[in-house]
Write a protein that holds these residues in place. Structure first.
Motif, mmCIF file in Angstrom:
data_model
loop_
_atom_site.group_PDB
_atom_site.id
_atom_site.type_symbol
_atom_site.label_atom_id
_atom_site.label_comp_id
_atom_site.label_asym_id
_atom_site.label_seq_id
_atom_site.Cartn_x
_atom_site.Cartn_y
_atom_site.Cartn_z
ATOM 1 N N ASP A 39 -55.685 47.683 33.680
ATOM 2 C CA ASP A 39 -54.531 47.618 34.574
ATOM 3 C C ASP A 39 -54.579 46.245 35.245
ATOM 4 O O ASP A 39 -55.454 46.017 36.087
ATOM 5 C CB ASP A 39 -54.646 48.746 35.599
ATOM 6 C CG ASP A 39 -53.649 48.596 36.738
ATOM 7 O OD1 ASP A 39 -52.769 47.706 36.666
ATOM 8 O OD2 ASP A 39 -53.760 49.360 37.713
ATOM 9 N N PRO A 40 -53.677 45.314 34.877
ATOM 10 C CA PRO A 40 -53.782 43.929 35.381
ATOM 11 C C PRO A 40 -53.783 43.835 36.908
ATOM 12 O O PRO A 40 -54.363 42.899 37.451
ATOM 13 C CB PRO A 40 -52.562 43.222 34.797
ATOM 14 C CG PRO A 40 -52.042 44.099 33.738
ATOM 15 C CD PRO A 40 -52.527 45.499 33.987
ATOM 16 N N ASP A 41 -53.163 44.821 37.565
ATOM 17 C CA ASP A 41 -53.192 44.790 39.040
ATOM 18 C C ASP A 41 -54.615 44.917 39.569
ATOM 19 O O ASP A 41 -54.915 44.518 40.682
ATOM 20 C CB ASP A 41 -52.337 45.925 39.625
ATOM 21 C CG ASP A 41 -50.852 45.626 39.461
ATOM 22 O OD1 ASP A 41 -50.515 44.453 39.224
ATOM 23 O OD2 ASP A 41 -50.052 46.569 39.557
ATOM 24 N N ARG A 42 -55.478 45.524 38.744
ATOM 25 C CA ARG A 42 -56.876 45.659 39.172
ATOM 26 C C ARG A 42 -57.793 44.709 38.408
ATOM 27 O O ARG A 42 -58.741 44.158 38.964
ATOM 28 C CB ARG A 42 -57.346 47.107 38.969
ATOM 29 C CG ARG A 42 -56.647 48.070 39.932
ATOM 30 C CD ARG A 42 -57.248 49.452 39.867
ATOM 31 N NE ARG A 42 -56.834 50.151 38.652
ATOM 32 C CZ ARG A 42 -57.447 51.217 38.158
ATOM 33 N NH1 ARG A 42 -58.504 51.707 38.756
ATOM 34 N NH2 ARG A 42 -57.001 51.795 37.071
ATOM 35 N N SER A 43 -57.518 44.504 37.115
ATOM 36 C CA SER A 43 -58.458 43.713 36.305
ATOM 37 C C SER A 43 -58.377 42.217 36.609
ATOM 38 O O SER A 43 -59.386 41.514 36.491
ATOM 39 C CB SER A 43 -58.250 43.976 34.813
ATOM 40 O OG SER A 43 -56.909 43.773 34.429
ATOM 41 N N ILE A 44 -57.184 41.732 37.019
ATOM 42 C CA ILE A 44 -57.095 40.304 37.381
ATOM 43 C C ILE A 44 -57.881 40.011 38.662
ATOM 44 O O ILE A 44 -58.714 39.087 38.679
ATOM 45 C CB ILE A 44 -55.623 39.866 37.498
ATOM 46 C CG1 ILE A 44 -55.037 39.663 36.104
ATOM 47 C CG2 ILE A 44 -55.463 38.596 38.324
ATOM 48 C CD1 ILE A 44 -55.410 38.353 35.427
ATOM 49 N N PRO A 45 -57.679 40.781 39.753
ATOM 50 C CA PRO A 45 -58.517 40.521 40.940
ATOM 51 C C PRO A 45 -60.010 40.663 40.638
ATOM 52 O O PRO A 45 -60.818 39.900 41.180
ATOM 53 C CB PRO A 45 -58.053 41.589 41.945
ATOM 54 C CG PRO A 45 -56.676 41.947 41.510
ATOM 55 C CD PRO A 45 -56.649 41.789 40.023
ATOM 56 N N GLU A 46 -60.362 41.602 39.754
ATOM 57 C CA GLU A 46 -61.767 41.756 39.396
ATOM 58 C C GLU A 46 -62.277 40.512 38.660
ATOM 59 O O GLU A 46 -63.394 40.041 38.918
ATOM 60 C CB GLU A 46 -61.966 43.000 38.513
ATOM 61 C CG GLU A 46 -62.141 44.270 39.288
ATOM 62 C CD GLU A 46 -63.396 44.232 40.143
ATOM 63 O OE1 GLU A 46 -63.327 43.663 41.262
ATOM 64 O OE2 GLU A 46 -64.431 44.753 39.717
#
Ligand SMILES: C[S@@+](CC[C@H](N)C(=O)[O-])C[C@H]1O[C@@H](n2cnc3c(N)ncnc32)[C@H](O)[C@@H]1O
Length: 176
Positions: A39-46
């Motif tokens: 989920d890019p909303d979570r994987s990008i910040p990670e």
């Protein structure tokens, strides 16, 4: 399998949406054919959290090389078998580019790299029938496709060795 092949490389079980890795601990983070499951909303910040400044995030996918006649024909057979419209894009573009763009917070460089390999027809068929499209339609429909597909492939590759061609779509972003 990984430990057997590369015993000197440390391995941890992880999830791109919640990486089990320390903040600012990595120079390089890569997803081979797997970013679309996050989920890019979570994987990008990670990704931004675990990379050091100047570290790189690389995403890549093998796309079917649809300008190769047998691959285009096989793609059409898959689509007909499952009653679908065109399910795969060519040249590593489209869906994956859109996924990366949806990340928004990173500026990706793009490259396309074509490569080929020769594999026994059984290896080729085992690989494609592991794709999620086949798995969700069940064993019976997959087996019916594989039986017919083996005959199509042996007509093109009588020695039983399939020359697969892929276009890798590679996306690379540097953490600011
Ligand atoms: C097509 S396989 C690619 C495997 C391997 N990287 C390769 O290129 O051969 C897709 C992989 O995505 C992984 N995956 C699924 N959800 C994920 C997530 N949320 N974060 C990271 N990887 C995930 C699956 O475990 C699976 O191994």
């Amino acid at each position: 399998q990984f430990r057997r092949g590369l015993p000197e490389v440390p391995i941890v079980r992880g999830d791109g949406n919640h990486l089990p890795l320390a903040t600012a601990s990595l120079d390089f983070l890569t997803y081979a054919q797997s970013w679309h499951w996050t989920d890019p909303d979570r994987s990008i910040p990670e990704a931004l959290r675990v990379l050091r400044p100047g570290g790189a995030l690389a995403l890549w996918w093998n796309a079917a090389a649809l300008d190769v006649p047998w691959i285009d024909a096989q793609t059409s057979r898959i689509e007909r078998h499952f009653g679908l419209g065109r399910v795969v894009g060519g040249n590593g573009d489209g869906t994956h580019e859109a996924l990366a763009a949806s990340a928004g917070r990173l500026d990706f460089d793009r490259r396309h790299i074509r490569w080929t390999r020769r594999v026994p027809v059984g290896t080729h068929l085992a690989n494609i029938s592991s794709h999620s499209l086949f798995l969700v339609h069940g064993e019976e429909r997959t087996a019916a496709f594989v039986d017919a597909e083996r005959r199509h492939l042996l007509a093109v590759f009588p020695d039983g060795m399939v020359e697969e061609t892929y276009d890798v779509g590679l996306l690379l972003a540097i953490r600011p």
